[in-house]
Design a protein around this motif. Structure first.
Motif, PDB file in Angstrom:
ATOM      1  N   ARG A 142       0.913  -1.015  -0.160  1.00 25.48           N
ATOM      2  CA  ARG A 142       0.077  -0.077   0.039  1.00 25.48           C
ATOM      3  C   ARG A 142       0.893   1.297   0.108  1.00 25.48           C
ATOM      4  NH1 ARG A 142      -3.983  -0.475   4.611  1.00 25.48           N
ATOM      5  NH2 ARG A 142      -2.135  -0.375   5.658  1.00 25.48           N
ATOM      6  N   SER A 184       1.365   3.954  -3.177  1.00 26.40           N
ATOM      7  CA  SER A 184       1.208   5.274  -3.234  1.00 26.40           C
ATOM      8  C   SER A 184       2.377   6.269  -3.677  1.00 26.40           C
ATOM      9  CB  SER A 184       0.928   5.545  -1.913  1.00 26.40           C
ATOM     10  OG  SER A 184      -0.382   4.968  -1.495  1.00 26.40           O
ATOM     11  N   LEU A 239      -5.432   2.870  -4.131  1.00 30.23           N
ATOM     12  CA  LEU A 239      -5.703   2.211  -2.983  1.00 30.23           C
ATOM     13  C   LEU A 239      -7.303   1.708  -2.998  1.00 30.23           C
ATOM     14  CD1 LEU A 239      -4.433   5.253  -0.521  1.00 30.23           C
ATOM     15  CD2 LEU A 239      -3.429   2.982  -1.361  1.00 30.23           C
TER      16      LEU A 239
END
Length: 386
Positions: A26, A30, A47
């Motif tokens: 994650r 990002s 996400l």
């Protein structure tokens, strides 16, 4: 007794490594998207992919867990998560990154459903359920605290591929740890239960009420994560101050779970749940007027204490409200409901805040929690006492 406690420790370690894979993926995804110049909206879309996999795999995971126990669905989750991370290592593009997010989200849903079912089966009395699920909830909290730090050092020192290499190694480690959990063949299902779809469980009034309450509380969690940066930015708070506010929420959520571990046998699930909802609603209403960084930290801490106490209570009540041979299906259904909302919540909160005021999502969730008191009140008597 000793072997059962050892098995519980292995289960907790398993969820830490599985969840750490998703946490690493994650944060790495990002940063990759931002560095590639795709912008914040692309980060939000990336996400949201973590919640898409569970929508399609959660019910299947519950079915597999009810039929085969922990290891088969966990093995599939390990393969899925590893394949997603390797895809980026082989070909570092935005579409392979999207595949990795999908695989990681789907893998964590399969693994958590199987792990939660296995942990629930290890309890020997009602009070022990709360304690076991509180220990289990500390696993994701620990991985969420450590994974971003480790990932940041890896990316700064060796690049994005080093972080995805770590993400690819964590699932096999989780599998090796899970081998320490004894393989237990689930009890034969009741007649016709394998043929019944998980949706049939919604005919159980108690389970419906638990899911409604859980959905409202989960939405509050998402609203807080969305609103804190928006409110903090509007007040001119620094990034470190905003981080402290969010950190106080996570710290309080972790500490309250330790309290439940210690005093779980003295806690009435329904009263604690309703009290947490009342506290959360009050904090949500007052949040926008809390003064400065310290005030927001105090509010976030109270909210983290309220919402952090919920998961052990909900999981404990779900195990009491569901037939033993269908508990995996019930957990999969819960995962599906929560992630279906998670896909749309961030976008909805953004539109609502843009059209009104930044704190409006929090006020809306306070109203939702107040309404959820009605199904929560009817849960009284659903949990047998020790």
């Amino acid at each position: 007794m000793h072997s059962r406690r050892t098995a519980i420790r292995w289960v907790i370690l398993t969820i830490i490594f599985v969840h750490a894979c998703m946490a690493v993926t994650r944060i790495t995804a990002s940063l990759w998207v931002l560095r590639a110049g795709y912008g914040e909206s692309a980060v939000g879309m990336m996400l949201s992919l973590f919640a898409v996999g569970p929508i399609f795999l959660s019910l299947w995971a519950g079915h597999l867990a009810d039929r085969f126990g922990l290891h088969r669905p966990l093995g599939i989750a390990v393969l899925l998560a590893t394949a997603g991370a390797l895809a980026v290592l082989v070909h570092e593009q935005v579409w392979t990154l999207a595949i990795s997010c999908l695989c990681s989200g789907g893998a964590i849903s399969m693994a958590i459903v199987a792990i939660q079912r296995e942990a629930g089966q290890m309890a020997t009395e009602p009070a022990e359920l709360k304690q076991i699920f509180s220990w289990l909830a500390l696993g994701p909290a620990l991985s969420n605290a450590l994974a971003p730090v480790v990932t940041g050092f890896l990316i700064d020192g060796w690049g994005v591929k080093a972080a995805f290499l770590l993400a690819a190694l964590l699932p096999p480690v989780a599998w090796l740890v899970a081998l320490g959990v004894p393989r237990v063949t689930p009890a034969p299902p009741s007649p016709g239960s394998r043929e019944r779809a998980a949706w049939d469980l919604l005919k159980l009034p108690m389970l419906r009420r638990i899911l409604l309450v859980n959905l409202a509380l989960s939405a509050c969690w998402d609203a807080h994560i969305f609103v804190v940066p928006v409110v903090g930015y509007a007040r001119g708070l620094s990034a470190s101050s905003i981080g402290l506010v969010l950190g106080s929420f996570a710290t309080a959520a972790t500490l309250i779970r330790l309290v439940i571990v210690r005093y779980g046998d003295r806690i009435d699930e329904v009263r604690a749940l309703r009290g947490a909802m009342l506290l959360a609603a009050g904090v949500l209403l007052a949040y926008a007027w809390l003064p400065g960084t310290v005030g927001l930290m105090l509010g976030s801490g109270l909210l983290g204490m309220a919402l952090g106490s919920v998961q052990p209570m909900v999981l404990s009540m779900m195990h009491h409200a569901t037939p033993p041979d269908r508990q995996g299906q019930a957990l999969g259904l819960r995962m599906l409901v929560i992630n279906s909302a998670t896909v749309s919540m961030p976008t909805g909160f953004g539109l609502l805040a843009a059209a009104t005021v930044p704190a409006m999502p929090l006020w809306l969730m306070a109203v939702a929690l107040s309404a959820a008191q009605w199904p929560a009140r009817k849960l009284q008597g659903a949990v047998p006492r020790a």
